[in-house]
Design a protein around this motif. Structure first.
Motif, PDB file in Angstrom:
ATOM      1  N   TYR A  29       5.284  15.323 114.713  1.00 20.53           N
ATOM      2  CA  TYR A  29       4.735  16.676 114.806  1.00 20.53           C
ATOM      3  C   TYR A  29       3.977  17.000 113.532  1.00 20.53           C
ATOM      4  CZ  TYR A  29       8.084  18.618 111.457  1.00 20.53           C
ATOM      5  OH  TYR A  29       8.784  18.906 110.317  1.00 20.53           O
ATOM      6  N   ARG A  30       3.143  18.003 113.621  1.00 22.93           N
ATOM      7  CA  ARG A  30       2.534  18.574 112.412  1.00 22.93           C
ATOM      8  C   ARG A  30       2.692  20.084 112.483  1.00 22.93           C
ATOM      9  NH1 ARG A  30      -2.954  20.314 112.903  1.00 22.93           N
ATOM     10  NH2 ARG A  30      -3.797  20.003 114.998  1.00 22.93           N
ATOM     11  N   GLU A  31       3.017  20.671 111.360  1.00 25.50           N
ATOM     12  CA  GLU A  31       3.263  22.111 111.302  1.00 25.50           C
ATOM     13  C   GLU A  31       2.062  22.817 110.715  1.00 25.50           C
ATOM     14  OE1 GLU A  31       6.473  25.301 109.379  1.00 25.50           O
ATOM     15  OE2 GLU A  31       7.025  23.190 109.666  1.00 25.50           O
ATOM     16  N   VAL A  32       1.616  23.862 111.395  1.00 22.04           N
ATOM     17  CA  VAL A  32       0.464  24.636 110.934  1.00 22.04           C
ATOM     18  C   VAL A  32       0.769  26.116 111.127  1.00 22.04           C
ATOM     19  CG1 VAL A  32      -1.180  22.797 111.492  1.00 22.04           C
ATOM     20  CG2 VAL A  32      -0.681  24.551 113.192  1.00 22.04           C
ATOM     21  N   PRO A  33       0.128  26.992 110.348  1.00 25.64           N
ATOM     22  CA  PRO A  33       0.328  28.425 110.551  1.00 25.64           C
ATOM     23  C   PRO A  33      -0.397  28.902 111.807  1.00 25.64           C
ATOM     24  CG  PRO A  33      -1.293  28.056 108.820  1.00 25.64           C
ATOM     25  CD  PRO A  33      -0.738  26.708 109.182  1.00 25.64           C
ATOM     26  N   PRO A  34       0.033  30.008 112.381  1.00 25.95           N
ATOM     27  CA  PRO A  34      -0.585  30.518 113.614  1.00 25.95           C
ATOM     28  C   PRO A  34      -1.817  31.361 113.316  1.00 25.95           C
ATOM     29  CG  PRO A  34       1.256  31.898 113.025  1.00 25.95           C
ATOM     30  CD  PRO A  34       1.214  30.807 111.984  1.00 25.95           C
ATOM     31  N   THR A  35      -2.812  30.746 112.689  1.00 30.23           N
ATOM     32  CA  THR A  35      -3.977  31.503 112.224  1.00 30.23           C
ATOM     33  C   THR A  35      -5.298  30.976 112.757  1.00 30.23           C
ATOM     34  OG1 THR A  35      -4.061  30.103 110.234  1.00 30.23           O
ATOM     35  CG2 THR A  35      -2.832  32.161 110.071  1.00 30.23           C
ATOM     36  N   SER A  36      -5.307  29.805 113.372  1.00 27.02           N
ATOM     37  CA  SER A  36      -6.569  29.199 113.791  1.00 27.02           C
ATOM     38  C   SER A  36      -7.138  29.900 115.027  1.00 27.02           C
ATOM     39  CB  SER A  36      -6.365  27.719 114.102  1.00 27.02           C
ATOM     40  OG  SER A  36      -5.536  27.556 115.240  1.00 27.02           O
ATOM     41  N   SER A  37      -8.433  29.715 115.245  1.00 27.66           N
ATOM     42  CA  SER A  37      -9.048  30.259 116.458  1.00 27.66           C
ATOM     43  C   SER A  37      -8.449  29.594 117.691  1.00 27.66           C
ATOM     44  CB  SER A  37     -10.560  30.057 116.411  1.00 27.66           C
ATOM     45  OG  SER A  37     -10.888  28.676 116.275  1.00 27.66           O
ATOM     46  N   HIS A  38      -8.089  28.310 117.593  1.00 27.54           N
ATOM     47  CA  HIS A  38      -7.468  27.628 118.726  1.00 27.54           C
ATOM     48  C   HIS A  38      -6.146  28.296 119.076  1.00 27.54           C
ATOM     49  CE1 HIS A  38      -6.085  24.479 121.433  1.00 27.54           C
ATOM     50  NE2 HIS A  38      -4.968  24.397 120.728  1.00 27.54           N
ATOM     51  N   PHE A  39      -5.341  28.621 118.068  1.00 33.34           N
ATOM     52  CA  PHE A  39      -4.075  29.298 118.352  1.00 33.34           C
ATOM     53  C   PHE A  39      -4.323  30.650 119.001  1.00 33.34           C
ATOM     54  CE2 PHE A  39      -0.765  32.349 117.383  1.00 33.34           C
ATOM     55  CZ  PHE A  39       0.358  31.683 117.833  1.00 33.34           C
ATOM     56  N   LEU A  40      -5.214  31.442 118.420  1.00 35.59           N
ATOM     57  CA  LEU A  40      -5.427  32.799 118.898  1.00 35.59           C
ATOM     58  C   LEU A  40      -6.064  32.824 120.284  1.00 35.59           C
ATOM     59  CD1 LEU A  40      -6.704  34.356 115.550  1.00 35.59           C
ATOM     60  CD2 LEU A  40      -4.448  34.631 116.575  1.00 35.59           C
ATOM     61  N   ASP A  41      -6.986  31.876 120.554  1.00 34.00           N
ATOM     62  CA  ASP A  41      -7.728  31.911 121.814  1.00 34.00           C
ATOM     63  C   ASP A  41      -7.056  31.131 122.936  1.00 34.00           C
ATOM     64  OD1 ASP A  41      -9.623  33.349 120.410  1.00 34.00           O
ATOM     65  OD2 ASP A  41     -10.929  31.623 120.050  1.00 34.00           O
ATOM     66  N   THR A  42      -6.314  30.075 122.589  1.00 37.08           N
ATOM     67  CA  THR A  42      -5.772  29.176 123.612  1.00 37.08           C
ATOM     68  C   THR A  42      -4.250  29.207 123.671  1.00 37.08           C
ATOM     69  OG1 THR A  42      -7.683  27.710 123.367  1.00 37.08           O
ATOM     70  CG2 THR A  42      -5.731  26.785 124.432  1.00 37.08           C
ATOM     71  N   VAL A  43      -3.604  29.053 122.514  1.00 36.25           N
ATOM     72  CA  VAL A  43      -2.147  28.945 122.498  1.00 36.25           C
ATOM     73  C   VAL A  43      -1.485  30.293 122.751  1.00 36.25           C
ATOM     74  CG1 VAL A  43      -0.142  28.315 121.096  1.00 36.25           C
ATOM     75  CG2 VAL A  43      -2.241  26.944 120.978  1.00 36.25           C
ATOM     76  N   LEU A  44      -1.963  31.332 122.089  1.00 35.49           N
ATOM     77  CA  LEU A  44      -1.321  32.640 122.181  1.00 35.49           C
ATOM     78  C   LEU A  44      -1.250  33.165 123.622  1.00 35.49           C
ATOM     79  CD1 LEU A  44       0.025  34.909 120.605  1.00 35.49           C
ATOM     80  CD2 LEU A  44      -2.231  35.906 120.204  1.00 35.49           C
ATOM     81  N   PRO A  45      -2.318  33.092 124.416  1.00 37.54           N
ATOM     82  CA  PRO A  45      -2.183  33.537 125.816  1.00 37.54           C
ATOM     83  C   PRO A  45      -1.130  32.740 126.586  1.00 37.54           C
ATOM     84  CG  PRO A  45      -4.499  33.338 125.211  1.00 37.54           C
ATOM     85  CD  PRO A  45      -3.708  32.723 124.094  1.00 37.54           C
ATOM     86  N   ARG A  46      -0.998  31.445 126.297  1.00 34.11           N
ATOM     87  CA  ARG A  46       0.009  30.626 126.978  1.00 34.11           C
ATOM     88  C   ARG A  46       1.410  30.916 126.467  1.00 34.11           C
ATOM     89  NH1 ARG A  46      -3.141  24.754 126.661  1.00 34.11           N
ATOM     90  NH2 ARG A  46      -4.993  25.406 127.842  1.00 34.11           N
ATOM     91  N   ALA A  47       1.508  31.559 125.301  1.00 34.97           N
ATOM     92  CA  ALA A  47       2.799  31.947 124.728  1.00 34.97           C
ATOM     93  C   ALA A  47       3.186  33.359 125.137  1.00 34.97           C
ATOM     94  CB  ALA A  47       2.757  31.820 123.206  1.00 34.97           C
ATOM     95  N   GLY A  48       2.571  33.858 126.196  1.00 37.05           N
ATOM     96  CA  GLY A  48       2.892  35.193 126.681  1.00 37.05           C
ATOM     97  C   GLY A  48       2.258  36.302 125.881  1.00 37.05           C
ATOM     98  N   GLY A  49       1.312  35.923 124.994  1.00 35.51           N
ATOM     99  CA  GLY A  49       0.647  36.927 124.183  1.00 35.51           C
ATOM    100  C   GLY A  49       1.460  37.397 122.995  1.00 35.51           C
ATOM    101  N   ARG A  50       2.594  36.771 122.759  1.00 37.41           N
ATOM    102  CA  ARG A  50       3.467  37.180 121.652  1.00 37.41           C
ATOM    103  C   ARG A  50       3.298  36.204 120.496  1.00 37.41           C
ATOM    104  NH1 ARG A  50       9.540  38.555 123.118  1.00 37.41           N
ATOM    105  NH2 ARG A  50       8.412  40.210 124.217  1.00 37.41           N
ATOM    106  N   ARG A  51       2.822  36.703 119.386  1.00 40.31           N
ATOM    107  CA  ARG A  51       2.568  35.869 118.208  1.00 40.31           C
ATOM    108  C   ARG A  51       3.844  35.745 117.391  1.00 40.31           C
ATOM    109  NH1 ARG A  51       0.233  36.706 112.930  1.00 40.31           N
ATOM    110  NH2 ARG A  51      -1.104  34.963 112.297  1.00 40.31           N
ATOM    111  N   SER A  52       4.771  34.942 117.894  1.00 37.26           N
ATOM    112  CA  SER A  52       6.051  34.785 117.215  1.00 37.26           C
ATOM    113  C   SER A  52       6.252  33.335 116.823  1.00 37.26           C
ATOM    114  CB  SER A  52       7.202  35.266 118.112  1.00 37.26           C
ATOM    115  OG  SER A  52       7.309  34.464 119.277  1.00 37.26           O
ATOM    116  N   LEU A  53       7.081  33.149 115.822  1.00 33.65           N
ATOM    117  CA  LEU A  53       7.371  31.822 115.295  1.00 33.65           C
ATOM    118  C   LEU A  53       8.814  31.453 115.620  1.00 33.65           C
ATOM    119  CD1 LEU A  53       5.788  32.176 111.729  1.00 33.65           C
ATOM    120  CD2 LEU A  53       4.678  31.495 113.863  1.00 33.65           C
ATOM    121  N   PRO A  54       9.033  30.189 116.038  1.00 33.48           N
ATOM    122  CA  PRO A  54       8.053  29.117 116.216  1.00 33.48           C
ATOM    123  C   PRO A  54       7.494  29.085 117.633  1.00 33.48           C
ATOM    124  CG  PRO A  54      10.234  28.230 116.547  1.00 33.48           C
ATOM    125  CD  PRO A  54      10.415  29.701 116.228  1.00 33.48           C
ATOM    126  N   THR A  55       6.340  28.455 117.754  1.00 38.13           N
ATOM    127  CA  THR A  55       5.733  28.105 119.035  1.00 38.13           C
ATOM    128  C   THR A  55       5.263  26.672 118.900  1.00 38.13           C
ATOM    129  OG1 THR A  55       5.039  30.375 119.517  1.00 38.13           O
ATOM    130  CG2 THR A  55       3.824  28.610 120.613  1.00 38.13           C
TER     131      THR A  55
END
Length: 371
Positions: A29-55
């Motif tokens: 695995y690689r650990e990154v902060p939830p700040t990238s455009s990929h996270f905000l545009d792609t991952v966050l909607p799949r996470a139910g829209g909740r920006r919580s750690l960890p995902t």
């Protein structure tokens, strides 16, 4: 194959749980902060829209939000190597997991937010990393919000601080006595309960400067357990010849009974009060549609902590993880249930089997929902 992406932070309490599991499982695995455009545009909607750690984001694009769900996923995928199969150990592992998730938030928050001289610059640095472009004003605003609003929500009130500190230092002493004899909670390998306890004991209490120093100077063997839980190898040189299995014959060491008995002082009264509060709220909201997202808190629960009145947010998630203990208990044969009930009674934890919400909690779209 691309590695698993862990969206988290070194300072995050719940990231510590998932990260430790992935390290011990040998997962790439690689650990990154939830700040990238990929996270905000792609991952966050799949996470139910909740920006919580960890995902986490798996190589096939699957997204899993929340440390409990992440460990569940990998445990199921890997054949449950961290879940003891014997009755008492299985229940104790689940109970430590529940306590780690929700039962040690008071000392975790107190030792993070009430020691500015030791912690402030350390925390400011890390909060900057989880905001886009490291925006200092946003980081400072978030820190102040946690200090003013969130911290009291966990029951960290000035009149309770002396009790919070006393209970935590006593817990360190009891855990230290256990880890003087065993590398992990239930023997020579980490259980799900170990990973649950890593959430508060690493992300806040084993890493922030003030509580880290306290752990290093007052409970060095607990600190060694924290180190051990973050290393892929057993890292148990002081236990040469101990082996890497759970304790034989469903043994629960006396040191673990002492730890659970101590944890019950705080965990049981708060759970009892929160249960009553949430059930009253559910009675008032009987028309709540199935699938409604479960809020982090649904009111305030007041209870006594060694004679000190404490008010804390009543959190349904506490019962989402506690129900796993209750379900495991109900699945046991009657003689096994008697043995487990006697053990929990000896730990002053018997109430955890009866404290249940009147409505269940499930998951949909990576969020906890009322069923």
């Amino acid at each position: 194959m691309n590695p698993i992406v862990l969206y988290g932070s070194p300072m995050s309490l719940y990231t510590g749980r998932a990260r430790s599991y992935m390290i011990k499982a040998g997962l790439a695995y690689r650990e990154v902060p939830p700040t990238s455009s990929h996270f905000l545009d792609t991952v966050l909607p799949r996470a139910g829209g909740r920006r919580s750690l960890p995902t986490i984001e798996l190589p096939d694009g699957t997204v899993i939000r929340d440390g409990v769900a992440i460990v569940d996923h990998f445990e199921a995928e890997r054949g449950h190597p961290s879940s003891p199969t014997s009755p008492k150990q299985r229940i104790v592992s689940r109970l430590f997991d529940a306590i780690g998730a929700e039962g040690l938030l008071r000392p975790a928050m107190h030792y993070r937010w009430n020691f500015d001289a030791e912690n402030l610059e350390f925390l400011r640095f890390h909060f900057k990393t989880v905001f886009p472009e490291g925006r200092v004003p946003a980081a400072d605003d978030r820190m102040q919000f946690i200090r003013d609003v969130v911290n009291p929500s966990w029951g960290v009130w000035p009149e309770a601080i002396e009790t919070i500190e006393a209970l935590y230092t006593q817990l360190l002493a009891k855990l230290n006595a256990h880890f003087a004899e065993h590398p992990y909670l239930l023997g020579g390998r980490p259980s799900v309960g170990d990973f649950g306890m890593m959430a508060p004991l690493y992300g806040h209490l084993g890493r922030d400067p003030a509580p880290r120093l306290l752990m290093q100077t007052r409970a060095v063997r607990v600190f060694r357990w924290v180190e051990r839980m973050n290393r892929p190898e057993p890292d148990a040189g002081e236990f040469e010849g101990y082996g890497e299995a759970f304790l034989a014959d469903d043994t629960i060491p006396a040191t673990i009974i002492a730890v659970l008995k101590h944890l019950a002082i705080d965990y049981v009264p708060e759970t009892r009060a929160a249960c009553a509060c949430i059930n009253a709220w559910l009675a008032e909201h009987g028309d709540l549609p199935a699938g409604t997202t479960v809020a982090r808190g649904v009111g305030d629960a007041t209870f006594e902590l060694q004679g000190v009145p404490v008010t804390a947010m009543a959190q349904p998630f506490r019962f989402h993880v506690l129900k796993r203990v209750q379900d495991e208990f109900e699945a046991l044969a009657k003689p096994e249930r008697r043995d487990v009930a006697a053990l929990l009674d000896a730990c002053d934890m018997a109430d955890v089997l009866e404290l249940k919400l009147t409505r269940g909690i499930g998951r949909a779209n990576n969020l906890e929902v009322w069923v």
